[in-house]
Design a protein around this motif. Sequence first.
Motif, short mmCIF file in Angstrom:
data_model
loop_
_atom_site.label_atom_id
_atom_site.label_comp_id
_atom_site.label_asym_id
_atom_site.label_seq_id
_atom_site.Cartn_x
_atom_site.Cartn_y
_atom_site.Cartn_z
N THR A 1 -7.91 -6.89 -7.27
CA THR A 1 -7.73 -7.66 -6.04
C THR A 1 -8.97 -7.67 -5.15
N GLY A 2 -9.98 -6.87 -5.49
CA GLY A 2 -11.20 -6.83 -4.69
C GLY A 2 -11.57 -5.41 -4.29
N VAL A 3 -12.42 -5.29 -3.30
CA VAL A 3 -12.90 -4.00 -2.81
C VAL A 3 -12.01 -3.53 -1.67
N ALA A 4 -11.63 -2.26 -1.72
CA ALA A 4 -10.75 -1.69 -0.70
C ALA A 4 -11.44 -0.52 0.00
N THR A 5 -11.12 -0.34 1.27
CA THR A 5 -11.59 0.79 2.05
C THR A 5 -10.52 1.88 2.05
N LYS A 6 -10.82 2.99 2.67
CA LYS A 6 -9.83 4.06 2.83
C LYS A 6 -8.61 3.52 3.57
N SER A 7 -8.82 2.78 4.64
CA SER A 7 -7.71 2.23 5.41
C SER A 7 -6.82 1.33 4.55
N ASP A 8 -7.44 0.53 3.70
CA ASP A 8 -6.68 -0.35 2.81
C ASP A 8 -5.82 0.48 1.84
N HIS A 9 -6.44 1.50 1.28
CA HIS A 9 -5.74 2.35 0.30
C HIS A 9 -4.54 3.03 0.94
N VAL A 10 -4.73 3.58 2.11
CA VAL A 10 -3.65 4.28 2.81
C VAL A 10 -2.57 3.30 3.28
N ALA A 11 -2.99 2.12 3.73
CA ALA A 11 -2.05 1.13 4.28
C ALA A 11 -1.04 0.66 3.25
N GLN A 12 -1.40 0.70 1.97
CA GLN A 12 -0.46 0.25 0.95
C GLN A 12 0.81 1.08 0.94
N LEU A 13 0.77 2.27 1.53
CA LEU A 13 1.94 3.16 1.55
C LEU A 13 2.81 2.96 2.79
N SER A 14 2.44 2.03 3.65
CA SER A 14 3.22 1.81 4.88
C SER A 14 4.64 1.34 4.59
N SER A 15 4.86 0.76 3.43
CA SER A 15 6.20 0.31 3.02
C SER A 15 6.83 1.25 2.01
N GLY A 16 6.25 2.42 1.85
CA GLY A 16 6.81 3.40 0.92
C GLY A 16 6.02 3.52 -0.36
N PRO A 17 6.58 4.23 -1.33
CA PRO A 17 5.88 4.49 -2.59
C PRO A 17 5.48 3.21 -3.32
N THR A 18 4.38 3.29 -4.06
CA THR A 18 3.92 2.16 -4.86
C THR A 18 4.05 2.44 -6.35
N VAL A 19 4.21 3.70 -6.71
CA VAL A 19 4.23 4.13 -8.11
C VAL A 19 5.54 4.86 -8.38
N SER A 20 6.16 4.57 -9.52
CA SER A 20 7.40 5.29 -9.86
C SER A 20 7.16 6.37 -10.91
N TRP A 21 6.14 6.20 -11.76
CA TRP A 21 5.84 7.18 -12.82
C TRP A 21 4.38 7.03 -13.21
#
Length: 126
Positions: A43-63
């Motif tokens: 999807t492109g280049v991400a910063t620390k803020s981008d990486h952390v923000a993905q968790l604002s809606s909860g988990p992204t990985v199940s296994w």
Amino acid sequence: MNQPYVVEEFLDLERAVWKALKDGDAEADALLLADDFRGVYATGVATKSDHVAQLSSGPTVSWYELSKAEIMVLAEDLVLLMYLVRWTRTASRGHSGLETMYVSSIWRRRHGTWTNVFSQDTDHRG
């Protein structure tokens, strides 16, 4: 370098990032990433803020499962970890079955603490 680096040490750090993604733990994720972190993804280049923000809606990985790990010492207190990960997304993140990719992560030690400064994902088709 005054001590040898061990691949398992860096796998443990990397597993902690994956655990934060699985648990939806933004605070743990933030602690593992350097302030100047950059990630290169489909999807492109991400910063620390981008990486952390993905968790604002909860988990992204199940296994997840990490394997085939290798390290390359780039300099004292700077180590490249390369590995294969098999993983699945959570249902809320468009679970589409098992995904496999190679990951390269650079870990830097400052003031006795290792943080991730760079990560790049490469799809594995094989």
